[in-house]
Structures are given as C-alpha cells and as structure tokens.
Design a protein around this motif. Structure first.
Motif, mmCIF file in Angstrom:
data_model
loop_
_atom_site.group_PDB
_atom_site.id
_atom_site.type_symbol
_atom_site.label_atom_id
_atom_site.label_comp_id
_atom_site.label_asym_id
_atom_site.label_seq_id
_atom_site.Cartn_x
_atom_site.Cartn_y
_atom_site.Cartn_z
ATOM 1 N N ASP B 25 0.852 -1.187 0.000
ATOM 2 C CA ASP B 25 0.000 0.000 0.000
ATOM 3 C C ASP B 25 0.887 1.236 0.000
ATOM 4 O O ASP B 25 0.593 2.233 -0.661
ATOM 5 C CB ASP B 25 -0.877 0.026 1.270
ATOM 6 N N LEU B 26 1.952 1.157 0.810
ATOM 7 C CA LEU B 26 2.800 2.339 1.032
ATOM 8 C C LEU B 26 4.236 1.887 1.244
ATOM 9 O O LEU B 26 4.482 0.895 1.940
ATOM 10 C CB LEU B 26 2.287 3.075 2.271
ATOM 11 N N VAL B 27 5.143 2.595 0.609
ATOM 12 C CA VAL B 27 6.572 2.336 0.821
ATOM 13 C C VAL B 27 7.239 3.649 1.211
ATOM 14 O O VAL B 27 6.997 4.681 0.587
ATOM 15 C CB VAL B 27 7.231 1.749 -0.446
ATOM 16 N N ILE B 28 8.035 3.594 2.270
ATOM 17 C CA ILE B 28 8.811 4.768 2.695
ATOM 18 C C ILE B 28 10.274 4.469 2.388
ATOM 19 O O ILE B 28 10.799 3.437 2.825
ATOM 20 C CB ILE B 28 8.648 5.022 4.211
ATOM 21 N N LYS B 29 10.909 5.350 1.627
ATOM 22 C CA LYS B 29 12.265 5.056 1.127
ATOM 23 C C LYS B 29 13.277 6.124 1.482
ATOM 24 O O LYS B 29 12.937 7.307 1.509
ATOM 25 C CB LYS B 29 12.240 5.017 -0.413
ATOM 26 N N THR B 408 5.708 13.963 8.606
ATOM 27 C CA THR B 408 4.687 13.003 8.166
ATOM 28 C C THR B 408 4.329 12.076 9.310
ATOM 29 O O THR B 408 5.224 11.588 10.018
ATOM 30 C CB THR B 408 5.219 12.203 6.946
ATOM 31 N N THR B 409 3.015 11.861 9.486
ATOM 32 C CA THR B 409 2.517 10.987 10.549
ATOM 33 C C THR B 409 1.580 9.958 9.943
ATOM 34 O O THR B 409 0.642 10.311 9.219
ATOM 35 C CB THR B 409 1.773 11.817 11.626
ATOM 36 N N VAL B 415 -1.909 7.718 5.985
ATOM 37 C CA VAL B 415 -1.172 8.968 6.172
ATOM 38 C C VAL B 415 -2.113 10.032 6.716
ATOM 39 O O VAL B 415 -3.067 10.444 6.049
ATOM 40 C CB VAL B 415 -0.543 9.459 4.846
ATOM 41 N N LEU B 416 -1.880 10.493 7.946
ATOM 42 C CA LEU B 416 -2.729 11.514 8.562
ATOM 43 C C LEU B 416 -2.183 12.921 8.319
ATOM 44 O O LEU B 416 -2.913 13.898 8.311
ATOM 45 C CB LEU B 416 -2.846 11.272 10.070
#
Lengths: 443, 443
Positions: B25-29, B408-409, B415-416
């Motif tokens: 769904d989401l990748v943080i790189k 970012t939270t 992602v809020l």
C-alpha cells in the motif's frame, strides 16, 4: 524647455528623497505585541528606522519601504542567549551521559584539536540555529574568537564576545592578556555596532588571583564588561575554599571585580551571603538550567535571586552540554525546574523577561523590549497553532513554544529570516561546512 | 475476434488485480530508520500493507500504490503518549502557578461546566496537536468519553480509552459501573481496531475499596486493561495511610488489582517495597515529568524502576498541567529531570524507548517498533536541520527535537499528515470549534 525639464526632475528627485527620509524602513502590522514593557497590544504596529524602534502602538497609517504582516502572530523582542560557547555546536553529542568533571576532561581533549576554521564553522552553525529559533543576541566566550566575530558579522546577529582565558593554557599570561586587549580593541563596535566585547576570564578557579586583578584593570581602562563562570560546581567551591579559604564570589569581591558590568554564569553553589553580595554589587546572573541539569551540576537558587532583585538572565551554555541553542527549550526548562520545588514560582512572564529584558540588561544593550528608542531586535512568532489556544498566551509561549514557531527574525532593523526563509547568507553552505568540520572530530 | 478481445481484456484485468494485490500500500524510502528493535538502517525502506509493516531493511525494488521519500529524514515508530486527559486542551493556561491541591480544586470547578460538545472540541484539538507533533497513539481517561472516541474515529489516531470514575461524583456507583461497562462494550475494537478500551478508576484515593473490587471484576470478565493514577501526591499517600493504614500500591495489591494489564500513572510517592510490588506484578508505569514538575508533585524514582526492569512509559498528562502535548518536550523533560540527580542515567535511547516501545507495551498494542508484523504507526522527521548535526542522532532528537520537526505521521498505514499538511479532516474547523468552546470558559 530642456532647463525646465531638468529643474522639474531634480525637484522630483528631491521630493522623493525627502519622502523616503520620513518613511519608516520597516513596519510590522497586525500582530499581538508583547512589548515586555508592561503592555500587550492587539493588532499593533511597530515602526523601525535606522535599526531602531520608532513607534509601538495601535495601527497607524505610515508608509514604509517594507511592510510585514504579523496577522495571527505574536511580535516580541528577540530572545537573548546570555551565556554560550557557540562553536561547541561541533561537539554536540560528543560527551554524553557524563558528570561535569568527566565531561570537561573529554571535551577539553577534543577542543585541543579544533582549528580556527572549525571554530568558524561551528559559530556559523550556531548563529544559523539561533536566528532560526528567534535568538537575536548572545553573549559568548570561547577560543579563536576572531572567527566567532566574523560569523556574527556575516550572519547579521548581535553579540557580546569575550575571548576566553584559562591561565596557563596555550599562552603565557602576558601574551594572553595582550591578545585579549587587542581583540577588545579590534572588535568593539564592529559590524555596525552589533558587536561589543568583554573580557572573559574562565573562572576564579582556572585563573590566579593576580591574573584576575590584571583582567580587572584592563576592563576598567576601557569600561569593558566582564563575563565569567561562577560556582558552577561543588568541586569549584571546595577547591576555592582549600586554595583561598573563601569561595569564588568572595574572592572576586575581594579584588573588586564585582559590579553591574559583570555577567556571572551559573551561580549555583552560593551561600546566603554570596547571594547578598551579588545583589549589593548589582552583578548580572545567567541561569543555564538545561546544561546544569544535563551535567548534574546542581540547582541555582534562581527564584530567591529574582525575589531579591538580582538581574537574572537565561542562557543555553554550549551545545555540548545543553544540546540545543533553542531558547524556548531553555525557558521551559527554567520554568519546570524551579516549579518542581515550588509551583508558585517562575510565572511565565517572569521567565520571558529573563530571556528578553534581563538578558539585554546583562549584556548592556538597549534591547529586550518593544519600545521607542530600543534597538530593533524583533521576532514574529506563529501563534495560529493548536498549542497556543490557551487561557494565557505568554504561558503557552513559554511552556509550549518552540524555535520552529518563529517565522521572522530581525536584528538591528534588518530582516535575517522572513517566513522561515534565511536571508543574506547561504544556509546550506553553512550546514555543509559544519558537517565537514565535524567529520574531523572522532565521535 | 470479439471473443478474443473480451478474453484478452479479462486476463489483463485479472493480471492487474493480482499485481495490485502483491503491491505494498505504502513504501517509505531513503530515510534513516530508527527501528527501536536494535538497529539503525541508513537509506532504509519500510513497506506497509493493510495497516501492518511488511518489510524493514535496505532498499528493495517494490512497487507500491504510494511511495514517500524520507531522504534527509529519520523514520521511527510513532510516539506514544501513555497518559493524558485529552479534552483538557480547553483548560490550557486556566490554572497557572498553583500547587497540586489548589490546581485540582480550580480545575474541577471548570470541568463541572464542560458539555459533551466542549469535550469533543477539546479532544479534536488535542488529536490535531498530537498528529502534528508525531504522536500516533495515546491512553486517555476523562469524562464524556464517547466524544473522545468520536474524535479518535474522525482524526485517524489510535487510542486506549478509559471512561474515568471518581466515586460519588455525578452518578451513583451502580449506574457508573454500568455506563463504563457499556462504553467498553461499545467502543472496544472500533475505528477498525484503532480504539481499545480500559476501565479507569481515577485513583485508590477517590474510589472506595469495594468500588475498586467491582471494577477489577468487570475488567477480569472481558480481559480489559485498567488505567489508574497511583501516588501522584504526598497528600494521597498520607490520606491512604490514615484511611487504610497502607498506601495505594498496597491496597491495589491487596485487592488483586495489580498486573501487566495495569497502567499506573505518576507513581511518585512509592517506598522501596512498593517499587518491588510493581516489579513483581509486572505493572506498567507512566512517567509524566512535565506535569509533575509544573505542579510540584514530586519526582518519581524512574531510573531505579527502569533498572529493576519495570516497564516505564511516558505521558504528557493533561494540557492543563503539562501545557503541551508535544512528546518531544516530554522526552527532554524526562532526560533532564533525572540527569539533574545523576547525569549517567536516562541515556537518550532509553528515553526514546519510553516514548515508543514501552508505551506500546503499556497500552497492550503491537506497535512502538519498525518491525515486520508491527502496526504501521510511523513518523518521518526532518533531520536536515542545524540542531541534528551531532555526534549522536538519537541524543539530538531526544534533547533537540520538537514536534514541528515531524513532517509526516502515519497511523495504521494511513497517512494523517504528509509534508506538514493534515489530511482527512479540516484543521481550521477544529481550531475554530476549539476557540468557540474555549470562549465559554472564563479564563
């Protein structure tokens, strides 16, 4: 016809010059003014001309070369960091979780390897950090102080700079005193008056009585102020008693070094009588709660000193002990530390005074208030944030504020940061240079 | 031909659905991962699927529906505020410079006038403040808790909610217990599992022994956790000794209420034996240094508890005492408060554990780490700032970090807030509603 045209255009130029002369350089409008002079003015205006505040009050129609809107913001005097060792940003995190003595030993070994270039990089980094977080003036004491002075010149801050002296370290006494005298002469009044100089004997513990007397004589010669550490640790108290049969306050008093021209940092291990002496001689105390707590140095009797009418300012100390140069953190630390003993002490306004009015008095500068005639050292703070929805704005600023809430920083009427953007120097280069200098330090 | 086209497009759709199923769904790189699980990974990747972390490590090629770059940032588990009274944001600054008893009296009078609508506005404001400053979970205890639950649902946070109980206040005991049981049943598992519920008797001082036993029985029936204030003040200690001949810890132990399912807030006025009991029973302690200092409540023996292996989490308490819900301020306060007694205690990593790993354990949630299988509650923090140029990143985060460094939270993989912009609810409306609700309170 040609003569008529030349005459008319000349008159227009003259008229324009006259108008510009009567225009403010800068007007700040629409904010909540915390004047620190007894009043809070909603939707207020501050006018600035030639680096000085020329008007503070309700909205007036005044033309200005530049207008800054402070809508949704608080406008206050810039914060004053009255005791730091700016280049120590390079040693941030270097000596962690250590009591004062071990910390000092470790730090001194690292400092011995610092070059003037390192000191300049660290000073510039510190200046950047302070401008970003709303500090406009600072009182500093370190090595290679010409480099710190250059950093102040470049970045636009205001500072009272003292070239530190530890007797027997690096130079013989006579050379050292001569060099410090040259420093004072060279830099006092520099950077369009933003730089003042001080004599900075490290402490009564690290300098002999004879040396301190010579420093005092030099200071008297030119009416220069003095910056000195006083009784930061119990070790200093014990050592002084062993060496002289009296503590540092008594010794400094004995050699007539105490007065309203003195900035005494820490002042922790004082007796009742010592506090009385500081009061009688009008000495300025600088409280550094974060550093004192981090190093387990002890707790200064600040509420008592304030009650006795001693001028107590606030300082972060170097970033190698306090970690942060953010004066908002320092205010919060001061508030909580003393409230933990008595919650009725340290009301928020008093803490904010320590970081503004009192700091200005300690540094001997006409700042720390929004007041006609004061130096235009001003910050604009975003208060349109959840943490400032409060019954008391000043309390929420002191206890909930952070450096990143500061959007605009002005020193001597010049905008150094506007809407969070640094103006006038290359922020990225400063950080890059600091990283390079730091890479030479083995963490 | 037409059948062939239909067949081919059907296969393509199937192929797409399969691919999407295997896409994160989401990748943080690209950030520095502070896993809180024993490792720091430079230029690391975190993958998230269905609200859970599915990968933590070096960069991998993985398709994702959304990719967030964390270049120049630290990536860490969201902070956990393990003890607060969220709606008290409306009472921020209301009762200043008062010791605990007077503060409590003044606050109770204001609270008596709060409406459910006020509580909802205050809870939403608090949630906004927490999301902005990188708190992803909190454990709360207050009045009109349905309103707090709604605020959690709307804003996307995670929470363990306890409907506070002070015996004899507002309802008779039986009705009160029934209402709390209904609350637990209604809200446990709500908001897609982000809400868990607790039973929250205010303290052993404000509830009778018989009432506490009934609470314990209710909690046992459904395996529900308990949230309670324990020995926050010396007054409580004295009162309990007078009433029962023993302190709160002994009483709670006596009625078998202590265990790993208990969140005990403050725990200041404990004897050596009391600390031993908390250790043996596996009770979770929540330390609230800012509030404790602001109210002069006393100093909890936290380094000792940690050394004994007690799980100690961190909390801001309500904004009416601690002022700020910013957990970065709380970490700094915890660090400095205990270092002032012994600088060797509270190393930065341990403090960060209190605010992440320990908080998750205290709340009974699978979070607090960047680890495969953990809940995807994650924050991304700007560390390309002067204050983070340091020998030790974690030390500079704990001592120099601020809520506004969080860009970012993410909670439950959603992602809020991204790049400082709140997503999913109207921030301005929340602040406006809070101001309106607050205007009804006479400051």
């Amino acid at each position: 016809m040609r003569r008529l045209k030349v005459f008319a255009s000349g008159k227009l130029i003259l008229l324009y010059l006259l108008l510009v002369q009567f225009m403010a350089d800068l007007v700040i409008k629409g904010g909540t003014l915390l004047t620190m002079n007894g009043s809070i003015i909603e939707n207020g205006t501050v006018c600035i001309e030639n680096g000085v505040i020329t008007f503070v009050g309700k909205e007036i129609k005044e033309d200005a070369q530049k207008v800054i809107s402070a809508k949704g913001c608080a406008v206050l005097p810039g914060l004053i960091n009255a005791h730091t060792h700016l280049p120590m940003t390079l040693l941030r995190g270097y000596a962690r979780d250590l009591p004062h003595m071990e910390w000092t030993q470790k730090i001194r070994m690292a400092e011995a390897k610092l070059t003037p270039g390192d000191v300049r990089a660290g000073a510039r980094l510190g200046a950047l950090e302070m401008i970003r977080s709303g500090t406009t003036s600072f009182a500093d004491m370190y090595i290679y102080m010409d480099e710190v002075a250059k950093a102040v010149e470049e970045t636009g801050m205001r500072a009272a700079l003292g070239y530190g002296m530890i007797q027997g370290l690096n130079e013989d006494s006579r050379t050292k005193l001569k060099n410090r005298e040259d420093f004072v002469r060279k830099w006092d009044g520099a950077a369009r008056g933003r730089i003042t100089t001080m004599y900075a004997p490290h402490s009564a513990e690290s300098c002999s009585k004879e040396f301190l007397i010579k420093v005092r004589e030099l200071a008297e010669k030119t009416g220069t102020r003095i910056h000195i550490h006083v009784l930061e640790t119990e070790d200093e108290l014990n050592l002084m008693k062993k060496r002289y049969g009296m503590c540092s306050v008594n010794l400094l008093d004995d050699i007539n070094m105490l007065g309203p021209n003195v900035l005494a940092a820490h002042c922790i291990w004082l007796s009742d009588d010592d506090i009385g002496i500081l009061k009688n001689k009008g000495v300025n105390v600088v409280h550094c709660p974060s550093s004192n707590m981090a190093l387990g140095a002890g707790i200064a009797r600040i509420p008592e000193m304030l009650e006795k009418g001693i001028n107590v300012a606030l300082g972060t100390d170097g970033a190698a002990s306090g970690v942060s140069l953010d004066m908002w953190k320092e205010m919060r630390a001061a508030s909580l530390l003393h409230k933990s003993k008595d919650p009725r002490t340290m009301p928020a306004l008093q803490v904010l005074e320590m970081a503004t009015v009192n700091g200005a008095r300690a540094m001997g500068i006409n700042a720390g208030m929004l007041k006609t005639g004061c130096l235009a050292d001003i910050i604009i703070v975003d208060v349109d944030e959840p943490t400032f929805i409060s019954c008391d704005l000043i309390s929420s600023l002191v206890n909930g504020g952070s450096g990143c809430h500061v959007r605009t920083t002005i020193v001597n009427g010049k905008v150094l940061m506007e809407d969070h953007k640094i103006i006038g120097f290359d922020e990225e280069k400063i950080m890059e240079d600091a990283r390079k200098a730091k890479s030479g330090i083995i963490c």
